[in-house]
Motif scaffolding. Structure first.
Motif, PDB file in Angstrom:
ATOM      1  N   ARG A  26     -81.443  46.152  18.467  1.00 43.96           N
ATOM      2  CA  ARG A  26     -82.931  46.051  19.101  1.00 43.96           C
ATOM      3  C   ARG A  26     -82.616  46.636  20.433  1.00 43.96           C
ATOM      4  O   ARG A  26     -81.548  46.320  21.164  1.00 43.96           O
ATOM      5  CB  ARG A  26     -83.353  44.540  19.039  1.00 43.96           C
ATOM      6  N   ILE A  27     -83.760  47.341  21.019  1.00 40.79           N
ATOM      7  CA  ILE A  27     -83.782  47.779  22.469  1.00 40.79           C
ATOM      8  C   ILE A  27     -83.873  46.594  23.327  1.00 40.79           C
ATOM      9  O   ILE A  27     -84.835  46.051  23.086  1.00 40.79           O
ATOM     10  CB  ILE A  27     -84.727  49.056  22.627  1.00 40.79           C
ATOM     11  N   ALA A  28     -82.877  46.364  24.435  1.00 35.03           N
ATOM     12  CA  ALA A  28     -83.260  45.183  25.227  1.00 35.03           C
ATOM     13  C   ALA A  28     -84.550  45.294  25.801  1.00 35.03           C
ATOM     14  O   ALA A  28     -85.003  46.299  26.361  1.00 35.03           O
ATOM     15  CB  ALA A  28     -82.117  45.232  26.138  1.00 35.03           C
ATOM     16  N   GLY A  29     -85.160  44.372  25.922  1.00 37.29           N
ATOM     17  CA  GLY A  29     -86.475  43.966  26.690  1.00 37.29           C
ATOM     18  C   GLY A  29     -87.576  44.327  25.784  1.00 37.29           C
ATOM     19  O   GLY A  29     -88.800  44.615  26.271  1.00 37.29           O
ATOM     20  N   THR A  30     -87.539  45.023  24.588  1.00 42.80           N
ATOM     21  CA  THR A  30     -88.531  45.297  23.654  1.00 42.80           C
ATOM     22  C   THR A  30     -88.422  44.472  22.183  1.00 42.80           C
ATOM     23  O   THR A  30     -87.398  43.774  22.253  1.00 42.80           O
ATOM     24  CB  THR A  30     -88.530  46.760  23.332  1.00 42.80           C
ATOM     25  N   GLY A  31     -89.356  44.761  21.389  1.00 44.83           N
ATOM     26  CA  GLY A  31     -89.359  44.202  20.227  1.00 44.83           C
ATOM     27  C   GLY A  31     -89.061  45.089  19.247  1.00 44.83           C
ATOM     28  O   GLY A  31     -89.189  45.168  18.172  1.00 44.83           O
ATOM     29  N   ILE A  32     -88.741  46.231  19.606  1.00 46.90           N
ATOM     30  CA  ILE A  32     -88.152  47.441  18.748  1.00 46.90           C
ATOM     31  C   ILE A  32     -86.866  47.412  18.168  1.00 46.90           C
ATOM     32  O   ILE A  32     -85.929  47.553  18.937  1.00 46.90           O
ATOM     33  CB  ILE A  32     -88.862  48.709  19.511  1.00 46.90           C
ATOM     34  N   ASP A  33     -86.823  47.567  16.903  1.00 48.04           N
ATOM     35  CA  ASP A  33     -85.324  47.582  16.517  1.00 48.04           C
ATOM     36  C   ASP A  33     -84.964  49.047  16.646  1.00 48.04           C
ATOM     37  O   ASP A  33     -85.630  50.198  16.649  1.00 48.04           O
ATOM     38  CB  ASP A  33     -85.395  47.352  15.108  1.00 48.04           C
ATOM     39  N   VAL A  34     -83.469  49.359  16.846  1.00 47.98           N
ATOM     40  CA  VAL A  34     -82.980  50.730  16.886  1.00 47.98           C
ATOM     41  C   VAL A  34     -83.429  51.653  15.768  1.00 47.98           C
ATOM     42  O   VAL A  34     -83.657  52.790  15.780  1.00 47.98           O
ATOM     43  CB  VAL A  34     -81.295  50.672  17.105  1.00 47.98           C
ATOM     44  N   SER A  59     -88.573  53.971  28.132  1.00 49.90           N
ATOM     45  CA  SER A  59     -87.941  54.792  29.209  1.00 49.90           C
ATOM     46  C   SER A  59     -86.876  55.847  28.255  1.00 49.90           C
ATOM     47  O   SER A  59     -86.634  55.568  27.083  1.00 49.90           O
ATOM     48  CB  SER A  59     -87.288  54.068  30.131  1.00 49.90           C
ATOM     49  N   GLU A  60     -86.566  56.761  29.116  1.00 47.28           N
ATOM     50  CA  GLU A  60     -85.469  57.708  28.605  1.00 47.28           C
ATOM     51  C   GLU A  60     -84.151  56.824  28.212  1.00 47.28           C
ATOM     52  O   GLU A  60     -83.575  57.392  27.246  1.00 47.28           O
ATOM     53  CB  GLU A  60     -85.409  58.808  29.432  1.00 47.28           C
ATOM     54  N   GLN A  61     -83.784  56.053  29.258  1.00 46.46           N
ATOM     55  CA  GLN A  61     -82.677  55.118  28.887  1.00 46.46           C
ATOM     56  C   GLN A  61     -82.763  54.436  27.561  1.00 46.46           C
ATOM     57  O   GLN A  61     -81.877  54.423  27.030  1.00 46.46           O
ATOM     58  CB  GLN A  61     -82.562  54.227  30.010  1.00 46.46           C
ATOM     59  N   HIS A  62     -83.969  53.806  27.349  1.00 46.51           N
ATOM     60  CA  HIS A  62     -84.098  53.144  25.841  1.00 46.51           C
ATOM     61  C   HIS A  62     -83.899  54.143  24.941  1.00 46.51           C
ATOM     62  O   HIS A  62     -83.184  53.638  23.872  1.00 46.51           O
ATOM     63  CB  HIS A  62     -85.447  52.531  26.102  1.00 46.51           C
ATOM     64  N   LEU A  63     -84.420  55.299  24.661  1.00 47.82           N
ATOM     65  CA  LEU A  63     -84.586  56.141  23.595  1.00 47.82           C
ATOM     66  C   LEU A  63     -83.070  56.600  23.676  1.00 47.82           C
ATOM     67  O   LEU A  63     -82.364  56.818  22.514  1.00 47.82           O
ATOM     68  CB  LEU A  63     -85.428  57.386  23.866  1.00 47.82           C
ATOM     69  N   ARG A  64     -82.385  57.089  24.728  1.00 48.36           N
ATOM     70  CA  ARG A  64     -80.910  57.460  24.735  1.00 48.36           C
ATOM     71  C   ARG A  64     -80.047  56.316  24.148  1.00 48.36           C
ATOM     72  O   ARG A  64     -79.064  56.496  23.333  1.00 48.36           O
ATOM     73  CB  ARG A  64     -80.558  57.839  25.947  1.00 48.36           C
TER      74      ARG A  64
END
Length: 82
Positions: A26-34, A59-64
């Motif tokens: 999961r992306i840290a700080g979100t509830g969204i699974d990779v 953020s762009e960092q999250h997506l990357r």
């Protein structure tokens, strides 16, 4: 847990959480699974602009981080968490 620690160190910004199908990246700080981000990216023919529009709150960092994890562990993305 050791395997998860290695993966989190390899791809900063990714954590693991329990879900209905087991533990998933999961992306840290979100509830969204990779896998959610990766599937949209692949479905949109790897169009980064469309991905940024779809996940405009990330953020762009999250997506990357999500895409780096999906590239590093494609079998995991295609399998258990989906």
């Amino acid at each position: 847990m050791l395997t998860e620690a290695v993966k989190m160190r390899r791809v900063p910004g990714v954590v693991f959480a329990d879900g209905p199908t087991g533990r998933c990246a999961r992306i840290a700080g979100t509830g969204i699974d990779v896998f959610e981000i990766a599937k949209v990216y692949w479905h949109e023919e790897q169009d980064g602009e469309r991905l940024r529009t779809t996940y405009h709150l990330l953020s762009e960092q999250h997506l990357r981080a999500a895409l780096a994890y999906a590239e590093a562990y494609p079998q995991e993305i295609e399998g258990a968490c989906a």
